[in-house]
Design an enzyme around this catalytic site. Structure first.
Site, PDB file in Angstrom:
ATOM      1  N   SER A  46       0.804  -1.223   0.000  1.00 13.00           N
ATOM      2  CA  SER A  46       0.000   0.000   0.000  1.00 13.00           C
ATOM      3  C   SER A  46       0.838   1.274   0.000  1.00 13.00           C
ATOM      4  O   SER A  46       0.375   2.322  -0.444  1.00 13.00           O
ATOM      5  CB  SER A  46      -0.939   0.018   1.211  1.00 13.00           C
ATOM      6  N   ASP A 336      -3.509   8.680   7.095  1.00 13.76           N
ATOM      7  CA  ASP A 336      -4.501   7.814   7.740  1.00 13.76           C
ATOM      8  C   ASP A 336      -3.779   6.916   8.736  1.00 13.76           C
ATOM      9  O   ASP A 336      -2.635   7.176   9.098  1.00 13.76           O
ATOM     10  CB  ASP A 336      -5.324   7.034   6.698  1.00 13.76           C
ATOM     11  N   HIS A 339      -0.635   5.215   6.707  1.00 12.08           N
ATOM     12  CA  HIS A 339       0.006   5.764   5.513  1.00 12.08           C
ATOM     13  C   HIS A 339       0.290   7.250   5.671  1.00 12.08           C
ATOM     14  O   HIS A 339      -0.482   7.980   6.277  1.00 12.08           O
ATOM     15  CB  HIS A 339      -0.889   5.520   4.290  1.00 12.08           C
TER      16      HIS A 339
END
Length: 372
Positions: A46, A336, A339
């Site tokens: 991610s 978030d 991240h």
């Protein structure tokens, strides 16, 4: 007049094709410029995913980062990147004077002579990590398809040269350790070591395959301070806001093994060069000392719910959960629960690109691109 316009358009199209034959997929011939052109191929999770997961045909319950406020700071709409804007590979491409790489799975034409990005949010080095994502072996399989496409498009010799000169950028392993930590919270040191060896063993096999296909220049971002994510602080209230040390310990063990195996590959494989970025300490220092780097907040995220905004950004899995968003993501290290913000990503990308030897070694990525 209309009858004259269409032939004129055809003539201009043919002229454009003559100047830029690469635009006509499958019909191009080898060109001298490919002898010096440097591509970027990205493998990862991610942290590096530019939006591949939104094209996975429903194998995941909710594609990540496809709702507001993801993408708001740069793209002004969600792209599938888990940040408010650009991620590290976007900046590396920019520094290398390449276009931002599109997700490999994005429909439409691709300019593989510039590279592509295979990364997938949630993906692991091990196939069993977060089933339904694009694990590292599947990313490798996609890269093999790209190699075939390049050989067809620009010819065998030009493709061989391009793959040899390309830089291969990796960020992998974090999800494997999140899963292990969740499933085996009381794992012994022996169990931890065996698991890390399994992850590193699979990574090593992938690197050797890329080398066998002509890849010579590898860049790695090592595992970050996994226990210090806002989501982990949220999940472990008994720690009183401190990092989950057992998880970070797994990351440190991984990083020691990774450094060792890269050095070993360099000694065993002729022409193999690598760059290893100390992401663990570079990000960890920004989390612990945000003001040193121009941030106001290092523990809590900009977007999400809970004490540290550790989850639910964009509405969570359902897309309907309530969440908060800060007014200026650039003041936060984290966007978030897991991240980083675009501002953080740019700082990290600059270290990966041109960092000094105690941060990015033995080469930085700029030096890898400069190598023949």
């Amino acid at each position: 007049m209309a009858n004259l316009i269409y032939p004129l358009y055809q003539l201009m199209t043919l002229f454009t094709a003559f100047l830029n034959p690469i635009g006509f997929h499958g019909e191009t011939k080898p060109r001298v410029e490919f002898d010096s052109h440097k591509a970027l191929f990205v493998f990862g999770d991610s942290l590096f995913d530019p939006g591949n997961n939104q094209y996975l045909n429903g194998s995941l319950p909710q594609p990540s980062a496809t709702t507001w406020p993801y993408g708001e700071s740069y793209f002004e709409h969600p792209t599938g990147r888990l940040s408010d804007g650009r991620i590290v590979p976007d900046f590396i491409a920019e520094f290398a004077k390449l276009p931002i790489l599109t997700p490999y799975l994005q429909p439409g034409s691709h300019r593989f002579t510039d590279g592509t990005n295979f990364a997938s949010a949630g993906a692991g080095v091990l196939p069993e990590t977060n089933a339904g994502t694009i694990h590292i072996n599947l990313q490798l399989s996609y890269f093999k398809d790209v190699e075939k496409s390049l050989r067809k498009e620009i010819g065998n010799e030009a493709a061989k040269n391009l793959l040899k000169r390309a830089v291969y950028l990796f960020s992998m392993g974090g999800n494997d350790y999140f899963n292990f930590y969740t499933m085996y919270p009381n794992a012994t040191q022996t169990d931890q070591r065996k698991y890390v060896e399994m992850v590193i063993g699979n990574l090593t096999s992938v690197l050797k395959e890329i080398y066998g296909m002509g890849g010579r220049k590898i860049a790695f971002q090592n595992a970050g301070p996994l226990g210090c994510l806002p989501s982990m602080r949220e999940m472990n209230p008994n720690l009183g806001g401190e990092c989950a040390e057992e998880l970070s310990k797994l990351a440190r063990l991984h990083n020691r093994y990774l450094a060792s195996v890269l050095k070993k590959l360099e000694s065993e494989l002729p022409g193999f060069k690598y760059s290893l970025f100390d992401y663990f300490n570079s990000l960890g220092d920004r989390v612990s000392n945000p003001s040193t780097y121009g941030f106001k907040e290092g523990k809590a995220a900009c977007c999400g719910s809970g004490t540290y905004r550790g989850s639910g950004c964009g509405g969570g899995v359902s897309g309907t959960d309530l969440f908060e968003v800060c007014s200026d993501p650039g003041e936060y290290v984290w966007f978030d629960g897991a991240h980083t913000t675009e501002r953080t990503n740019k700082q990290l990308a600059e270290l990966l690109w041109s960092g000094v030897p105690n941060v990015t070694r033995p080469y930085n990525v700029k030096q890898l691109f400069e190598l023949a």
